[in-house]
Motif scaffolding. Structure first.
Motif, PDB file in Angstrom:
ATOM      1  N   GLY A 207      42.171  22.374 -44.677  1.00 33.51           N
ATOM      2  CA  GLY A 207      43.287  20.981 -44.588  1.00 33.51           C
ATOM      3  C   GLY A 207      43.898  20.918 -43.222  1.00 33.51           C
ATOM      4  N   ASP A 208      43.776  21.976 -42.365  1.00 34.74           N
ATOM      5  CA  ASP A 208      44.602  21.836 -41.157  1.00 34.74           C
ATOM      6  C   ASP A 208      43.543  21.287 -39.718  1.00 34.74           C
ATOM      7  N   PHE A 209      42.323  20.706 -40.431  1.00 39.30           N
ATOM      8  CA  PHE A 209      41.252  20.310 -39.401  1.00 39.30           C
ATOM      9  C   PHE A 209      41.613  18.709 -38.900  1.00 39.30           C
ATOM     10  N   GLU A 210      42.524  18.145 -38.890  1.00 38.49           N
ATOM     11  CA  GLU A 210      42.549  16.985 -38.481  1.00 38.49           C
ATOM     12  C   GLU A 210      42.779  16.972 -36.806  1.00 38.49           C
ATOM     13  N   LYS A 211      41.748  16.242 -36.375  1.00 40.93           N
ATOM     14  CA  LYS A 211      41.218  16.478 -35.043  1.00 40.93           C
ATOM     15  C   LYS A 211      41.830  15.776 -33.807  1.00 40.93           C
ATOM     16  N   LYS A 212      41.526  15.906 -32.601  1.00 35.03           N
ATOM     17  CA  LYS A 212      41.967  15.091 -31.750  1.00 35.03           C
ATOM     18  C   LYS A 212      40.804  14.331 -31.335  1.00 35.03           C
ATOM     19  N   PRO A 213      40.790  13.238 -30.561  1.00 35.51           N
ATOM     20  CA  PRO A 213      39.535  12.493 -30.015  1.00 35.51           C
ATOM     21  C   PRO A 213      38.447  13.029 -29.704  1.00 35.51           C
ATOM     22  N   LEU A 214      38.781  14.120 -28.677  1.00 32.40           N
ATOM     23  CA  LEU A 214      37.764  14.655 -28.006  1.00 32.40           C
ATOM     24  C   LEU A 214      37.151  15.649 -29.309  1.00 32.40           C
ATOM     25  N   GLN A 215      37.730  16.345 -30.072  1.00 30.00           N
ATOM     26  CA  GLN A 215      36.824  17.178 -31.042  1.00 30.00           C
ATOM     27  C   GLN A 215      36.203  16.044 -32.031  1.00 30.00           C
ATOM     28  N   ARG A 216      36.628  15.153 -32.446  1.00 30.86           N
ATOM     29  CA  ARG A 216      35.955  14.165 -33.188  1.00 30.86           C
ATOM     30  C   ARG A 216      34.491  13.553 -32.575  1.00 30.86           C
ATOM     31  N   LEU A 217      34.641  13.304 -31.414  1.00 33.36           N
ATOM     32  CA  LEU A 217      33.383  12.876 -30.800  1.00 33.36           C
ATOM     33  C   LEU A 217      32.519  13.926 -30.579  1.00 33.36           C
ATOM     34  N   ILE A 218      32.903  15.211 -30.468  1.00 37.41           N
ATOM     35  CA  ILE A 218      31.922  16.528 -30.351  1.00 37.41           C
ATOM     36  C   ILE A 218      31.284  16.362 -31.846  1.00 37.41           C
ATOM     37  N   GLN A 219      32.060  16.487 -32.777  1.00 39.00           N
ATOM     38  CA  GLN A 219      31.571  16.710 -34.207  1.00 39.00           C
ATOM     39  C   GLN A 219      30.417  15.665 -34.458  1.00 39.00           C
ATOM     40  N   LEU A 220      31.002  14.224 -34.145  1.00 36.99           N
ATOM     41  CA  LEU A 220      30.098  12.964 -34.357  1.00 36.99           C
ATOM     42  C   LEU A 220      28.714  13.361 -33.648  1.00 36.99           C
ATOM     43  N   ALA A 221      28.597  13.870 -32.327  1.00 40.37           N
ATOM     44  CA  ALA A 221      27.553  13.872 -31.431  1.00 40.37           C
ATOM     45  C   ALA A 221      26.622  14.901 -32.398  1.00 40.37           C
ATOM     46  N   LYS A 222      27.315  16.056 -32.675  1.00 40.07           N
ATOM     47  CA  LYS A 222      26.548  17.296 -33.114  1.00 40.07           C
ATOM     48  C   LYS A 222      25.874  16.643 -34.544  1.00 40.07           C
ATOM     49  N   HIS A 223      26.639  16.118 -35.173  1.00 40.39           N
ATOM     50  CA  HIS A 223      26.133  15.503 -36.872  1.00 40.39           C
ATOM     51  C   HIS A 223      24.953  14.766 -36.569  1.00 40.39           C
ATOM     52  N   ASP A 224      25.156  13.662 -35.811  1.00 44.12           N
ATOM     53  CA  ASP A 224      24.300  12.686 -35.498  1.00 44.12           C
ATOM     54  C   ASP A 224      22.852  13.177 -34.973  1.00 44.12           C
ATOM     55  N   ARG A 225      23.167  14.297 -33.967  1.00 42.02           N
ATOM     56  CA  ARG A 225      22.133  15.245 -33.263  1.00 42.02           C
ATOM     57  C   ARG A 225      21.424  15.843 -34.282  1.00 42.02           C
ATOM     58  N   ASP A 226      22.180  16.606 -35.377  1.00 39.22           N
ATOM     59  CA  ASP A 226      21.097  17.323 -36.342  1.00 39.22           C
ATOM     60  C   ASP A 226      20.209  16.208 -37.280  1.00 39.22           C
ATOM     61  N   ASN A 227      20.817  15.153 -37.570  1.00 39.30           N
ATOM     62  CA  ASN A 227      20.092  14.005 -38.409  1.00 39.30           C
ATOM     63  C   ASN A 227      19.076  13.554 -37.519  1.00 39.30           C
ATOM     64  N   HIS A 228      19.055  13.325 -36.226  1.00 36.03           N
ATOM     65  CA  HIS A 228      17.926  12.798 -35.332  1.00 36.03           C
ATOM     66  C   HIS A 228      17.061  13.847 -35.158  1.00 36.03           C
ATOM     67  N   TYR A 229      17.450  15.028 -35.007  1.00 31.72           N
ATOM     68  CA  TYR A 229      16.342  16.218 -34.741  1.00 31.72           C
ATOM     69  C   TYR A 229      15.787  16.938 -35.850  1.00 31.72           C
ATOM     70  N   SER A 230      16.073  16.390 -36.842  1.00 29.37           N
ATOM     71  CA  SER A 230      15.770  17.149 -38.358  1.00 29.37           C
ATOM     72  C   SER A 230      14.161  17.685 -38.173  1.00 29.37           C
ATOM     73  N   ALA A 231      13.372  16.568 -37.478  1.00 31.11           N
ATOM     74  CA  ALA A 231      11.961  16.972 -37.592  1.00 31.11           C
ATOM     75  C   ALA A 231      11.421  17.666 -36.445  1.00 31.11           C
ATOM     76  N   SER A 232      12.348  17.668 -35.398  1.00 27.17           N
ATOM     77  CA  SER A 232      11.917  18.259 -34.080  1.00 27.17           C
ATOM     78  C   SER A 232      12.903  19.196 -33.469  1.00 27.17           C
ATOM     79  N   ASN A 233      13.077  20.307 -34.258  1.00 24.34           N
ATOM     80  CA  ASN A 233      14.346  21.466 -33.724  1.00 24.34           C
ATOM     81  C   ASN A 233      13.775  21.884 -32.397  1.00 24.34           C
ATOM     82  N   ARG A 234      12.725  21.920 -32.148  1.00 21.97           N
ATOM     83  CA  ARG A 234      12.297  22.526 -30.794  1.00 21.97           C
ATOM     84  C   ARG A 234      12.975  21.869 -29.917  1.00 21.97           C
ATOM     85  N   LEU A 235      13.211  20.439 -29.725  1.00 22.75           N
ATOM     86  CA  LEU A 235      13.674  19.918 -28.577  1.00 22.75           C
ATOM     87  C   LEU A 235      15.236  19.884 -28.863  1.00 22.75           C
ATOM     88  N   ARG A 236      15.749  20.207 -29.783  1.00 23.41           N
ATOM     89  CA  ARG A 236      17.241  19.854 -30.265  1.00 23.41           C
ATOM     90  C   ARG A 236      18.193  20.634 -29.078  1.00 23.41           C
TER      91      ARG A 236
END
Length: 393
Positions: A207-236
């Motif tokens: 419940g204490d994990f409300e983030k700053k803009p930088l943290q949110r951007l990092i989380q967005l990129a990591k989440h979207d990366r995981d979706n994109h590379y789900s079939a090609s983990n070698r290049l992740r």
């Protein structure tokens, strides 16, 4: 301009903020992380193997938990908890492979961990049943502090600085707020450490994990990366590489003048490829994303041209979808949610539409507009746990 701005909860930026919030660890997952961290720390502290050979032991969280950017796993991926074990030996003459074996043997003293151990290149992994694992990385102090030497199983030492990267570089950048702040709220937390004492800095409560803009951007990129590379983990691309790229881009853009927070966030994302150094000299690594607090460490050292091309393709797609979401004006909750789901399909899997409908119904019943209020600046909120045991008898 006031530093406190109100806006409808289904504005595009608010939708994106809520999407990222949904990919954070659940209360149950957060409790498991804390329990595992505490239990493994205790096992290492009580290890007879370590007690006989070392003078000092510091156990601390590193990586995404320390930075406050951990996200839920996608598909078959697991989320991981990274523990750094800084060991000062009585006799410093030890090989890298021997250092790894020390931690391996120490965990082997524990009946449960003995069967969970997995040997990795630079750490010992504990594989938990479920959706996460724990990596314990041994290291020894280097000079100047906080440089460390991390052993590799191929029997060489790697210069590293994970604590300096997070505490001395990333977190100060996260403190910097863009000129316009609309939707990212934060909480305050202070922690103090006294040298030479047993110290515990608790992991943040759920419940204490409300983030700053930088943290949110990092989380967005990591989440979207995981979706994109789900079939090609070698290049992740690794999480630390993404974190460094986004923080560098954020730091270079944060003092600029932007018409809106949306335009600032898009500019940060746009800058990522330019921060990857491409070398044509065969004597140098082909690609470089250096650790800003330890330049000899290259997070892209294993990249090939294939990695780079795949990264550019993913980045271009992410930028296009984010731009479309943040710049398209829609009226009403349903069109807004459909816009989000069309650009970020995981929003549907995460049940964001149902959540938004419940929120809208509550707002309608109360007769109030949906608002979120964010301060212009606040202290970083997610300092992770560190345990310092001092001298071991």
């Amino acid at each position: 301009m006031s530093t406190r701005t109100r806006f409808p909860s289904f504005a595009p930026l608010a939708l994106l903020n809520q999407l990222i919030a949904r990919v954070e660890l659940s209360e149950t997952q957060q409790a498991k992380v804390k329990q595992s961290y505490d239990a493994v720390s205790t096992a290492l502290k009580n290890s007879k193997t370590l007690a006989a050979l070392i003078r000092d032991l510091v156990i601390t969280a590193q990586g995404s938990v320390r930075a406050g950017t951990t996200i839920k796993p996608v598909g078959q991926h697991e989320f991981d908890l990274d523990i750094l074990c800084v060991i000062t030996l009585i006799n410093p003459a030890i090989s890298p492979s021997q250092m790894l074996k020390l931690v391996w043997d120490a965990l082997g003293e524990h009946e449960t961990y003995r069967e969970m151990r997995r040997s990795k290149d630079r750490c010992v992994r504990l594989a938990y049943k479920g959706d996460y694992h724990l990596d314990i990385t041994p290291s020894r102090p280097d000079s100047p502090k906080p440089l460390l030497q991390v052993p590799d199983k191929n029997n060489y030492w790697n210069s590293s600085n994970p604590i300096g990267l997070c505490d001395n570089w990333l977190l100060p950048i996260a403190q910097k707020m863009p000129p316009v702040l609309l939707s990212f709220s934060v909480t305050n937390c202070e922690a103090s450490v006294k040298k030479g004492e047993v110290r515990i800095e608790p992991l943040p409560e759920y419940g204490d994990f409300e983030k700053k803009p930088l943290q949110r951007l990092i989380q967005l990129a990591k989440h979207d990366r995981d979706n994109h590379y789900s079939a090609s983990n070698r290049l992740r691309p690794s999480s630390v590489l993404l974190t460094v790229l986004i923080a560098k881009a954020y730091d270079s853009a944060v003092d600029g003048v932007f018409a809106s927070l949306q335009s600032f966030l898009l500019e940060v994302l746009r800058r990522l490829p330019a921060l990857i150094k491409v070398n044509n000299d065969p004597r140098l690594p082909r690609y470089e994303v250096n650790n800003p607090v330890n330049l000899v460490e290259n997070f892209a050292e294993s990249w090939t041209d294939e990695h780079y091309r795949e990264f550019l393709g993913w980045h271009s797609n992410l930028l296009t979808r984010t731009n479309l979401l943040l710049t398209t004006q829609v009226q009403g909750l349903d069109p807004a949610v459909k816009l989000l789901e069309s650009n970020f399909p995981s929003a549907k899997e995460l049940g964001l539409a149902d959540q938004m409908c419940r929120e809208a119904r509550s707002i309608h019943d109360s007769g109030k507009l949906a608002v979120r209020v964010a301060p212009g600046a606040a202290a970083y909120s997610t300092v992770p746990s560190t345990i310092y045991y001092g001298s071991i008898p």
